[in-house]
Design a protein around this motif. Structure first.
Motif, PDB file in Angstrom:
ATOM      1  N   ILE A   6       0.818  -1.207   0.000  1.00 10.39           N
ATOM      2  CA  ILE A   6       0.000   0.000   0.000  1.00 10.39           C
ATOM      3  C   ILE A   6       0.857   1.265   0.000  1.00 10.39           C
ATOM      4  N   ILE A   7       1.879   1.278   0.844  1.00  7.57           N
ATOM      5  CA  ILE A   7       2.754   2.449   0.902  1.00  7.57           C
ATOM      6  C   ILE A   7       3.446   2.640  -0.448  1.00  7.57           C
ATOM      7  N   GLY A   8       3.976   1.547  -0.980  1.00 10.08           N
ATOM      8  CA  GLY A   8       4.639   1.608  -2.279  1.00 10.08           C
ATOM      9  C   GLY A   8       3.680   2.028  -3.383  1.00 10.08           C
ATOM     10  N   LEU A   9       2.430   1.577  -3.297  1.00  6.99           N
ATOM     11  CA  LEU A   9       1.427   1.919  -4.294  1.00  6.99           C
ATOM     12  C   LEU A   9       1.149   3.423  -4.309  1.00  6.99           C
ATOM     13  N   LEU A  10       0.959   3.994  -3.127  1.00  4.88           N
ATOM     14  CA  LEU A  10       0.697   5.432  -3.028  1.00  4.88           C
ATOM     15  C   LEU A  10       1.895   6.248  -3.536  1.00  4.88           C
TER      16      LEU A  10
END
Length: 425
Positions: free
Chosen positions: A145-149
């Motif tokens: 999720i962090i990488g996606l954002l």
């Protein structure tokens, strides 16, 4: 290569070189089992890029980032550059009854777009692949999720920078001005992101057939939105035709609305308005006198000054124009600007006698642009003033008839734009 200024050549060629390097990096990461997936998502990307919808001017939207994001999540490899490059290179669209494709359009522009897309999406993929903790979304697929954002943010930032810089070197204007204009791209990208995640989830859990099943309703939704935009365009073109018909009644106002639009947009740009607001102000300026279509020719074309009763009639044109436009839902904000563009800063204007901050700022901008063009154009009862005299009148009436902030912005705008405008004030 098309003939273009040297700095434009250098910039576009630099982006293309970096994009091609990115593309070759993707090619080196291909394995045999990836080929069917690369072909599948490239075809989806080409279809998505071919289904662009024109919003206004040179602004278009497509679903292609959703496909690119899905490819990023599935491959997590530089091979996404291949999907990006091919979709931006091979799109096909029908314009004015003619099919536009690779063989009858600018290959250089397509290669530039493909290189820019490949570069942005690959950088986003690298960020996603390298960042942080993985959070579970379903049992069979996990997304960082962090990488996606961060990846979406990096993609958006690079996309805005690349195309803002292109606009800056093409038009020889400030880079940051185009950054502000292109911020709407962030809304488009983040709005499409959930769709990309869903497509990736469907593919990983159920295969390509599930993606096609999901893609069908999206095409229907896209078609419905296109019908809406086409209808919106027809409404607007019809109203512009009415405005042109109104101007045709009076030879002294021919071209007036479009000159006012140029001045109004210049003032708004000087004041830092965003793209949406500029578009709204331009529309209001083009249509600001449409209410005069309901005014008698004998009053509009009277060679001398109007009698009191005639002046009362002419004062009705902002309300008539606002009433016409209020019938069209998407022109509601525009109708308010038009209704109040003859209000005065001191409260002695019409139709409602608004003053100071009660008057919408867009209406105050239109008022200054309208007055300036009226003063610098021939009228039945007088010859045109020179720009210096007209500007001095605006300055004298600043804080009385006109909003001082708007007058100052207009003065600064005219000083920046050379020619006979350079000496004003």
């Amino acid at each position: 290569m098309e003939k273009m200024p040297l700095k434009v050549k250098l910039y576009t060629f630099s982006v293309i070189i970096i994009g091609i390097i990115t593309l070759f990096a993707g090619i080196t990461h291909i394995s045999v089992d990836m080929v069917p997936r690369i072909i599948f998502f490239s075809l989806l990307g080409i279809v998505a890029e071919s289904l662009i919808i024109k919003i206004s001017g040179n602004i278009y939207i497509s679903m292609n980032f959703a496909i690119g994001l899905a490819a990023m999540l599935i491959f997590q490899s530089p091979v996404v550059s291949i999907v990006a490059f091919l979709s931006a290179l091979l799109w096909v669209v029908k314009e004015d009854g003619k099919w536009v494709h690779l063989l009858n359009s600018s290959i250089y522009k397509r290669i530039f777009s493909g290189s820019a897309y490949a570069l942005s999406l690959t950088c986003a993929t690298i960020v996603y692949h390298r960042v942080g903790t993985v959070y579970g979304i379903t049992e069979s697929i996990k997304f960082n999720i962090i990488g996606l954002l961060l990846a979406i943010s990096i993609y958006t930032l690079l996309d805005i920078i690349i195309f803002s810089m292109l606009s800056a070197v093409l038009e020889n204007k400030y880079f940051w001005m185009f950054v502000k204009e292109n911020l709407w791209l962030a809304l488009n990208v983040f709005g499409l992101s959930p769709l990309g995640i869903i497509i990736a989830t469907a593919y990983m859990n159920y295969g390509w057939f599930a993606v096609l099943l999901f893609f069908g309703p999206l095409l229907i939704a896209r078609y419905s939105f296109k019908l809406y935009m086409d209808m919106r365009h027809v409404y607007f073109e019809t109203i512009k035709a009415l405005s042109s018909a109104m101007e045709a009644k009076d030879k002294y106002t021919n071209g007036h609305s479009y000159r006012v639009a140029d001045y109004a947009v210049g003032i708004a740009e000087q004041m830092g308005y965003t793209h949406d607001a500029l578009d709204r102000i331009k529309t209001a300026a083009v249509l600001h006198d449409i209410g005069k279509i309901g005014i008698s020719d004998s009053i509009l074309n009277k060679p001398g000054h109007l009698e009191d009763n005639e002046y009362v009639v002419i004062q009705k044109h902002p309300e008539i124009g606002a009433k016409i436009l209020s019938e069209v839902e998407f022109l509601g904000d525009v109708s308010k600007i038009i209704k109040y563009h003859h209000e005065r800063f001191d409260g002695k204007g019409y139709p409602e006698g608004l003053k100071d901050a009660e008057i919408p700022m867009e209406a105050s901008i239109l008022a200054v642009a309208d007055a300036y063009d009226a003063m610098t154009s021939d009228r039945p009862y007088r010859k045109a003033m020179d720009s210096h005299t007209a500007m001095n009148i605006l300055v004298k009436e600043s804080g009385i008839q006109f909003n001082p902030i708007v007058v100052k912005a207009f003065r600064d705008y005219l000083r920046k734009h050379g020619g006979e405008m350079a000496h004003v004030g």
